[in-house]
Write an enzyme that holds these catalytic residues in place. Structure first.
Site, mmCIF file in Angstrom:
data_model
loop_
_atom_site.group_PDB
_atom_site.id
_atom_site.type_symbol
_atom_site.label_atom_id
_atom_site.label_comp_id
_atom_site.label_asym_id
_atom_site.label_seq_id
_atom_site.Cartn_x
_atom_site.Cartn_y
_atom_site.Cartn_z
ATOM 1 C CG HIS A 13 83.526 18.382 100.412
ATOM 2 N ND1 HIS A 13 83.974 17.367 99.599
ATOM 3 C CD2 HIS A 13 83.141 19.391 99.590
ATOM 4 C CE1 HIS A 13 83.882 17.748 98.332
ATOM 5 N NE2 HIS A 13 83.372 18.965 98.289
ATOM 6 C CB CYS B 90 85.774 12.462 103.774
ATOM 7 S SG CYS B 90 85.907 12.120 102.011
#
Length: 235
Positions: free
Chosen positions: A93, A140
């Site tokens: 992430h 991301c």
């Protein structure tokens, strides 16, 4: 003076070992978001691809941000004299400029700084230049969604005795800064495409040229499918 780069501007590849590849797969236990499907597929693809390229591959799963820093610091202090390059693949992430460990974020700059020419000197070559350091970031870089856009079908050389400490770095991101990065049960489209094209062209094209093909493949062949209209048909 031997700069370590041949006259055709290619890096030396005649080292006893191709290099070391570290793969950090941190999608399972992140405190920030739920586990992600497909992450083991991407990690396995990277591992197989770089093993086929004769790299020593080390997989690490679910590290805290302290463990990530310790790992890469220790790796940077190894003797890389017999290795021709270094690769770090991070599946995590993230947000702009940051990746997440299982207990919080870590600045990407802190991770890459360990491999600067003035810090990791055994990745340097004699005199001026060094060896490639490749960072593959599947994470991301923000929360923006890309809806896409419809499209119709004599120089003077300066000789210097110094080079920048990050002269041999290359960063490959799965998405542009500020944007959400997508994956599914088959893994990341970016990692899939990168591995497929490396397997096909690694002995024919330079890495940066392969990345151009990866960019085009991801941009033109894929978009998201979701029953939530907010996330449907995004690039």
């Amino acid at each position: 003076m031997d700069s370590g780069i041949s006259l055709d501007n290619s890096y030396k590849i005649d080292y006893p070992k191709t290099g070391l590849c570290i793969i950090i797969n941190n999608f399972h236990k992140s405190i920030r978001m739920s586990p992600q499907s497909g992450t083991d597929v991407g990690s396995a693809n990277l591992r197989e691809t770089f093993m086929n390229l004769k790299y020593e591959v080390r997989n690490k799963n679910d590290l805290t941000h302290e463990e990530i820093l310790e790992l890469l610091h220790n790796v940077s202090q190894e003797d890389h004299n017999k290795r021709g390059s270094f690769v770090c693949g991070s599946l995590s992430h993230g947000e702009e400029g940051k990746n997440f460990g299982t207990n919080g974020s870590v600045d990407l700059k802190k991770l890459t700084n360990f491999f600067r020419g003035d810090y990791c000197q055994t990745l340097n070559w004699v005199f001026l230049t060094g060896k490639p350091r490749l960072f593959i970031i599947q994470a991301c870089q923000g929360t923006a969604l890309d809806c896409g856009i419809e499209t119709d079908s004599g120089t003077h050389e300066v000789v210097s005795q110094k080079i920048p400490v990050e002269a041999d770095f290359l960063y490959a991101y799965s998405t542009a800064l500020g944007y959400y990065s997508q994956r599914n049960s088959d893994g990341s489209r970016f990692i899939q495409s990168l591995c497929a094209l490396l397997n096909e062209y690694s002995h024919k094209l330079e890495f940066v040229h392969i990345l151009i093909h990866v960019n085009r493949k991801v941009a033109t062949q894929f978009e998201s499918f979701s029953f939530d209209s907010t996330f449907h048909a995004k690039k």
